[in-house]
Design a protein around this motif. Structure first.
Motif, PDB file in Angstrom:
ATOM      1  N   GLN A 163      -0.581   4.471  -2.098  1.00 22.60           N
ATOM      2  CA  GLN A 163      -1.555   5.323  -1.419  1.00 22.60           C
ATOM      3  C   GLN A 163      -0.872   6.238  -0.403  1.00 22.60           C
ATOM      4  O   GLN A 163      -1.180   7.426  -0.295  1.00 22.60           O
ATOM      5  CB  GLN A 163      -2.616   4.474  -0.709  1.00 22.60           C
TER       6      GLN A 163
ATOM      7  N   GLN B  38      -2.811  -7.116   4.126  1.00 23.20           N
ATOM      8  CA  GLN B  38      -3.475  -5.947   3.555  1.00 23.20           C
ATOM      9  C   GLN B  38      -3.857  -4.992   4.683  1.00 23.20           C
ATOM     10  O   GLN B  38      -4.214  -5.431   5.770  1.00 23.20           O
ATOM     11  CB  GLN B  38      -4.739  -6.357   2.798  1.00 23.20           C
TER      12      GLN B  38
ATOM     13  N   TYR C 223      -7.554  -0.192   6.370  1.00 22.29           N
ATOM     14  CA  TYR C 223      -8.181   1.002   5.836  1.00 22.29           C
ATOM     15  C   TYR C 223      -8.307   0.891   4.326  1.00 22.29           C
ATOM     16  O   TYR C 223      -7.488   0.297   3.650  1.00 22.29           O
ATOM     17  CB  TYR C 223      -7.363   2.249   6.188  1.00 22.29           C
ATOM     18  N   SER C 224      -9.366   1.508   3.780  1.00 18.79           N
ATOM     19  CA  SER C 224      -9.539   1.538   2.334  1.00 18.79           C
ATOM     20  C   SER C 224      -8.498   2.466   1.717  1.00 18.79           C
ATOM     21  O   SER C 224      -7.897   3.307   2.394  1.00 18.79           O
ATOM     22  CB  SER C 224     -10.935   2.040   1.976  1.00 18.79           C
ATOM     23  N   SER C 225      -8.303   2.331   0.416  1.00 18.14           N
ATOM     24  CA  SER C 225      -7.338   3.176  -0.285  1.00 18.14           C
ATOM     25  C   SER C 225      -7.687   4.649  -0.143  1.00 18.14           C
ATOM     26  O   SER C 225      -6.808   5.496   0.058  1.00 18.14           O
ATOM     27  CB  SER C 225      -7.275   2.784  -1.761  1.00 18.14           C
ATOM     28  N   PHE C 226      -8.980   4.974  -0.222  1.00 18.05           N
ATOM     29  CA  PHE C 226      -9.408   6.372  -0.117  1.00 18.05           C
ATOM     30  C   PHE C 226      -9.063   6.943   1.254  1.00 18.05           C
ATOM     31  O   PHE C 226      -8.532   8.046   1.372  1.00 18.05           O
ATOM     32  CB  PHE C 226     -10.914   6.481  -0.376  1.00 18.05           C
ATOM     33  N   LYS C 227      -9.355   6.174   2.317  1.00 19.45           N
ATOM     34  CA  LYS C 227      -9.058   6.646   3.669  1.00 19.45           C
ATOM     35  C   LYS C 227      -7.557   6.817   3.874  1.00 19.45           C
ATOM     36  O   LYS C 227      -7.114   7.778   4.515  1.00 19.45           O
ATOM     37  CB  LYS C 227      -9.619   5.675   4.694  1.00 19.45           C
ATOM     38  N   LEU C 228      -6.769   5.900   3.333  1.00 24.41           N
ATOM     39  CA  LEU C 228      -5.316   6.018   3.462  1.00 24.41           C
ATOM     40  C   LEU C 228      -4.818   7.297   2.804  1.00 24.41           C
ATOM     41  O   LEU C 228      -3.978   8.010   3.365  1.00 24.41           O
ATOM     42  CB  LEU C 228      -4.628   4.801   2.842  1.00 24.41           C
ATOM     43  N   VAL C 229      -5.317   7.589   1.606  1.00 23.22           N
ATOM     44  CA  VAL C 229      -4.881   8.790   0.890  1.00 23.22           C
ATOM     45  C   VAL C 229      -5.270  10.046   1.660  1.00 23.22           C
ATOM     46  O   VAL C 229      -4.457  10.971   1.819  1.00 23.22           O
ATOM     47  CB  VAL C 229      -5.479   8.822  -0.533  1.00 23.22           C
TER      48      VAL C 229
ATOM     49  N   PHE D 213       0.818  -1.216   0.000  1.00 22.13           N
ATOM     50  CA  PHE D 213       0.000   0.000   0.000  1.00 22.13           C
ATOM     51  C   PHE D 213       0.851   1.265   0.000  1.00 22.13           C
ATOM     52  O   PHE D 213       0.365   2.342   0.339  1.00 22.13           O
ATOM     53  CB  PHE D 213      -0.989   0.016   1.173  1.00 22.13           C
TER      54      PHE D 213
END
Length: 272
Positions: A87, A140, A143-149, A84
């Motif tokens: 991200q 994995q 957190y979702s990719s959006f939350k990580l970003v 990840f």
């Protein structure tokens, strides 16, 4: 002795400490660099309103070069969680670039107070966090990719405004929320710290070159070169040593010692 040479020599010792801590705990070193430069750079007769931009820009530039050495060492030891990293790097990169521009319009006194309060909070966090056991590596992130970003964008902005690499924010987040192993969190922090510092440095350099500020000699943009050269001269050598120690030694005692240092640094900034 000329002031710029005195600052260079003092920053040699500073660089050794910064490099070791960067490798050991995955921090960029800004929490050490910034308060020292706040005390040193007024010796150059810099105008007060330009003190913090120069301090922060110089700190970020030093972190960029130190992080390269730290990152390569962590990569060889397979401490970089690749699954990840896009991200994390994308979020903090954009945040770091944004923070570099925001700092140019924020009053210097506010930044100093903000840094002191932040250092106090991080000291408490590091002391408490030292009691927690390391967690198991996960395949994995939770957190979702959006939350990580989004979260990493916020970390990038704060790190750039404070002139730090962001490790003191990112490592606790990765270990407690993403459930990542401590050493891999430190490795990820080294990669992120490089991106934050690089993007923040670009922002400060652009702002400084376009500014009409009257700055001390040997200043490029907002970067004070004698301090930068002093710091990186030994930090590049000390960073791999810090990584090697981190591979063999528990960080509990060192985190608590560092938390005490942060309290002292914050108190010095507030009372000075």
């Amino acid at each position: 002795m000329e002031i710029s040479l005195q600052i260079f020599l003092i920053c040699l010792a500073l660089g050794a400490v910064v490099g070791f801590l960067a490798g050991l705990l995955g921090i960029g070193g800004g929490l050490v660099i910034v308060p020292v430069l706040i005390l040193l750079l007024p010796l150059t007769s810099i105008e007060p309103q330009y003190l913090m931009p120069v301090v922060l820009a110089t700190s970020l530039a030093a972190i960029v070069l130190t992080a390269i050495s730290t990152l390569l060492t962590h990569y060889r030891k397979r401490n970089i969680p690749r699954f990840f990293m896009p991200q994390l790097l994308g979020g903090v990169g954009l945040g770091g670039l944004a923070g570099g521009y925001f700092a140019d319009v924020i009053p210097s006194d506010y930044l100093q107070v903000f840094f002191a309060v932040f250092a106090m909070l991080m000291a408490i966090q590091m002391w408490i966090g030292a009691k927690k056991a390391e967690v198991t590596v996960v395949s994995q992130p939770e957190y979702s990719s959006f939350k990580l970003v989004v979260i990493c964008f916020g970390i990038g902005v704060i790190a750039s405004l404070l002139g730090i690499g962001g490790g003191v924010l990112l490592v606790p987040f990765l270990t407690s929320q993403v459930k990542l192993d401590m050493r891999r969190a430190i490795g990820a922090s080294a990669a992120v710290g490089f991106v934050v510092a690089a993007m923040g440095s670009i922002g400060y350099l652009s702002a400084g070159l376009s500014s009409q500020a009257s700055l001390p000699p040997w200043t490029l943009g907002y970067v004070y070169l004698p301090a930068l050269l002093g710091i990186i001269s030994l930090s590049l050598l000390a960073a791999p040593f810090g990584v090697s120690v981190a591979q063999r030694m528990p960080v509990k005692v060192l985190k608590r010692c560092f938390s005490i240092l942060l309290f002292i640094v914050a108190a010095e900034i507030i009372f000075s």
